[in-house]
Design a protein around this motif. Structure first.
Motif, PDB file in Angstrom:
ATOM      1  N   SER A  12      -2.713  -9.591  -3.100  1.00  0.00           N
ATOM      2  CA  SER A  12      -2.593  -9.253  -1.689  1.00  0.00           C
ATOM      3  C   SER A  12      -3.875  -9.562  -0.895  1.00  0.00           C
ATOM      4  CB  SER A  12      -2.172  -7.778  -1.588  1.00  0.00           C
ATOM      5  OG  SER A  12      -1.640  -7.493  -0.338  1.00  0.00           O
ATOM      6  N   ASN A  13      -4.291  -8.647  -0.014  1.00  0.00           N
ATOM      7  CA  ASN A  13      -5.415  -8.973   0.871  1.00  0.00           C
ATOM      8  C   ASN A  13      -6.725  -9.187   0.108  1.00  0.00           C
ATOM      9  OD1 ASN A  13      -4.064  -8.961   3.418  1.00  0.00           O
ATOM     10  ND2 ASN A  13      -3.850  -6.748   3.189  1.00  0.00           N
ATOM     11  N   GLN A  40     -10.745   3.905  -2.354  1.00  0.00           N
ATOM     12  CA  GLN A  40     -10.948   3.396  -0.987  1.00  0.00           C
ATOM     13  C   GLN A  40     -11.111   4.519   0.027  1.00  0.00           C
ATOM     14  OE1 GLN A  40      -8.150   3.437  -2.647  1.00  0.00           O
ATOM     15  NE2 GLN A  40      -6.318   3.446  -1.382  1.00  0.00           N
ATOM     16  N   HIS A  41     -10.796   5.756  -0.401  1.00  0.00           N
ATOM     17  CA  HIS A  41     -10.956   6.898   0.515  1.00  0.00           C
ATOM     18  C   HIS A  41     -12.186   7.730   0.178  1.00  0.00           C
ATOM     19  CE1 HIS A  41      -6.331   6.410   0.661  1.00  0.00           C
ATOM     20  NE2 HIS A  41      -6.912   5.621   1.526  1.00  0.00           N
ATOM     21  N   GLN A  53      -9.840   0.765   3.631  1.00  0.00           N
ATOM     22  CA  GLN A  53      -9.004  -0.287   3.065  1.00  0.00           C
ATOM     23  C   GLN A  53      -9.885  -1.383   2.482  1.00  0.00           C
ATOM     24  OE1 GLN A  53      -6.329  -1.348   6.395  1.00  0.00           O
ATOM     25  NE2 GLN A  53      -4.784  -0.244   5.233  1.00  0.00           N
ATOM     26  N   VAL A  54      -9.326  -2.136   1.563  1.00  0.00           N
ATOM     27  CA  VAL A  54     -10.004  -3.318   1.046  1.00  0.00           C
ATOM     28  C   VAL A  54      -9.260  -4.548   1.554  1.00  0.00           C
ATOM     29  CG1 VAL A  54     -10.967  -2.274  -1.031  1.00  0.00           C
ATOM     30  CG2 VAL A  54      -8.638  -3.183  -1.109  1.00  0.00           C
ATOM     31  N   GLU A  66     -10.992  -7.061   7.808  1.00  0.00           N
ATOM     32  CA  GLU A  66      -9.798  -7.850   8.154  1.00  0.00           C
ATOM     33  C   GLU A  66      -9.797  -9.179   7.406  1.00  0.00           C
ATOM     34  OE1 GLU A  66      -7.140  -6.858   9.555  1.00  0.00           O
ATOM     35  OE2 GLU A  66      -7.966  -4.924  10.109  1.00  0.00           O
ATOM     36  N   SER A  67      -9.024  -9.202   6.326  1.00  0.00           N
ATOM     37  CA  SER A  67      -9.057 -10.324   5.388  1.00  0.00           C
ATOM     38  C   SER A  67      -8.884 -11.710   6.038  1.00  0.00           C
ATOM     39  CB  SER A  67      -7.991 -10.115   4.311  1.00  0.00           C
ATOM     40  OG  SER A  67      -6.720  -9.922   4.890  1.00  0.00           O
ATOM     41  N   ARG A 106       3.384  -9.931   4.638  1.00  0.00           N
ATOM     42  CA  ARG A 106       2.691  -8.818   3.964  1.00  0.00           C
ATOM     43  C   ARG A 106       3.357  -7.455   4.252  1.00  0.00           C
ATOM     44  NH1 ARG A 106      -1.023  -5.372   1.114  1.00  0.00           N
ATOM     45  NH2 ARG A 106      -1.242  -3.729   2.586  1.00  0.00           N
ATOM     46  N   LYS A 142      -0.755   4.456   8.568  1.00  0.00           N
ATOM     47  CA  LYS A 142      -0.527   4.304   7.131  1.00  0.00           C
ATOM     48  C   LYS A 142      -0.087   5.636   6.511  1.00  0.00           C
ATOM     49  CE  LYS A 142      -1.673   2.015   3.165  1.00  0.00           C
ATOM     50  NZ  LYS A 142      -2.087   0.728   2.685  1.00  0.00           N
ATOM     51  N   GLU A 248       1.100  -3.900  -4.591  1.00  0.00           N
ATOM     52  CA  GLU A 248      -0.134  -3.304  -4.064  1.00  0.00           C
ATOM     53  C   GLU A 248       0.123  -2.547  -2.766  1.00  0.00           C
ATOM     54  OE1 GLU A 248      -4.716  -4.408  -3.059  1.00  0.00           O
ATOM     55  OE2 GLU A 248      -3.564  -5.713  -4.335  1.00  0.00           O
TER      56      GLU A 248
HETATM   57  N1  LIG Z   1      -5.472  -5.667   7.893  1.00  0.00           N
HETATM   58  C1  LIG Z   1      -6.222  -5.388   6.710  1.00  0.00           C
HETATM   59  C2  LIG Z   1      -5.322  -4.652   5.745  1.00  0.00           C
HETATM   60  C3  LIG Z   1      -6.027  -4.261   4.487  1.00  0.00           C
HETATM   61  C4  LIG Z   1      -5.095  -3.556   3.538  1.00  0.00           C
HETATM   62  O1  LIG Z   1      -3.959  -3.182   3.884  1.00  0.00           O
HETATM   63  N2  LIG Z   1      -5.575  -3.362   2.319  1.00  0.00           N
HETATM   64  C5  LIG Z   1      -4.809  -2.671   1.318  1.00  0.00           C
HETATM   65  C6  LIG Z   1      -4.844  -3.454   0.010  1.00  0.00           C
HETATM   66  S1  LIG Z   1      -4.064  -5.027   0.184  1.00  0.00           S
HETATM   67  C7  LIG Z   1      -5.439  -1.326   1.056  1.00  0.00           C
HETATM   68  O2  LIG Z   1      -6.643  -1.175   1.129  1.00  0.00           O
HETATM   69  N3  LIG Z   1      -4.585  -0.341   0.711  1.00  0.00           N
HETATM   70  C8  LIG Z   1      -5.011   0.966   0.342  1.00  0.00           C
HETATM   71  C9  LIG Z   1      -4.967   1.968   1.473  1.00  0.00           C
HETATM   72  O3  LIG Z   1      -4.678   1.575   2.628  1.00  0.00           O
HETATM   73  O4  LIG Z   1      -5.217   3.119   1.194  1.00  0.00           O
HETATM   74  C10 LIG Z   1      -6.752  -6.683   6.088  1.00  0.00           C
HETATM   75  O5  LIG Z   1      -6.076  -7.715   6.221  1.00  0.00           O
HETATM   76  O6  LIG Z   1      -7.842  -6.693   5.483  1.00  0.00           O
END
Ligand SMILES: N[C@@H](CCC(=O)N[C@@H](CS)C(=O)NCC(=O)O)C(=O)O
Length: 249
Positions: A12-13, A40-41, A53-54, A66-67, A106, A142, A248
């Motif tokens: 994913s990202n 991540q928190h 977020q990652v 922002e990936s 996504r 989220k 993910e």
């Molecule tokens: N818009 C952000 C979205 C990042 C994102 O959704 N990351 C996910 C992993 S692909 C994440 O960190 N999920 C865990 C969470 O939100 O707690 C980007 O493109 O970097």
């Protein structure tokens, strides 16, 4: 020069940025964030990226999130092969793909995965722990979506739209690759990187769509992508939980 990348599994990202950084050949310090442990928190990580977020890139002390936009930065900031077409129109087409990944591919993939996985995850945790974890998610949108997924609250209409979107993505990729090796301008670009970040897990997660019969060009492109040294290096990054894109968070 210091380059630090905070990322999860090569999916994913996180996979999106890992591909770009490896394709450019940029030396970087890898910081693995275990999403299944909700690292991540953690407060230390929230100091770097308050969205929790990652991925996050830190270049010479400056934080980039922002990936999709990180990838454009990586291409501009570092030496190595160009990952964007020089022709302005092709550049536009590349960005239409990356936008489509962020806005359609996504989210559809994620929401369907949450629908399938989060109720089980919530039930598997000791009483009250899921709610506690939810409470630590910084982004309200989220948090709300996870709560809804846990209660099985997505409507049949929403699920149908996301399934339809995944079929549409498959057809679009298949059509774009007819007679072409890459999605845009017969050149490997950030469009291929962005689509692959989500598509890598499609044959496993959605085999009725991504198979040799229905999407032969897309399947051949997946193999071509995986054979690239930069992409292969990204995929070889530690995969502690054996996640693939469609699983993910
Ligand atoms: N818009 C952000 C979205 C990042 C994102 O959704 N990351 C996910 C992993 S692909 C994440 O960190 N999920 C865990 C969470 O939100 O707690 C980007 O493109 O970097």
């Amino acid at each position: 020069m210091s380059v630090d990348l905070y990322h999860g599994e090569p999916a994913s990202n996180s996979l999106k940025v890992l591909q770009a950084i490896h394709e450019k050949g940029v030396p970087f310090n890898s910081h693995y964030i275990n999403l299944t442990k909700f690292e991540q928190h953690d407060p230390q990580y929230l100091n770097i990226n308050p969205a929790g977020q990652v991925p996050t890139l830190v270049h010479n002390g400056r934080v980039l999130t922002e990936s999709t936009i990180i990838n454009e930065y990586i291409d501009d900031a570092f030496d190595g092969p160009a990952l964007k077409p020089s022709d302005l129109y092709d550049h536009h087409l590349m960005r239409v793909w990356t936008k489509y990944v962020d806005e359609v591919f996504r989210p559809s993939l994620s929401f369907l995965a949450w629908h399938a996985l989060i109720p089980g995850l919530a039930k598997s945790l000791p009483e009250g722990e899921f709610e506690q974890r939810l409470g630590r998610i910084p982004l309200k949108e989220k948090r709300d979506k996870w709560a809804l997924a846990a209660s099985g609250g997505f409507t049949e209409r929403e699920l149908e739209t996301w399934r339809h979107n995944l079929a549409e993505v498959t057809d679009r990729v298949e059509a774009a690759l007819t007679g072409h090796d890459w999605l845009v301008a017969d050149q490997f670009t950030l469009a291929d990187i962005a689509v692959f970040a989500m598509a890598n897990g499609m044959p496993r997660g959605h085999p009725h769509l991504w198979n040799e019969e229905r999407a032969p060009n897309a399947m051949a492109w997946l193999a071509r992508m995986r054979a690239r040294p930069g992409v292969a290096a990204a995929l070889a990054m530690p995969n502690h939980t054996n996640f693939v894109a469609q699983e993910e968070a």
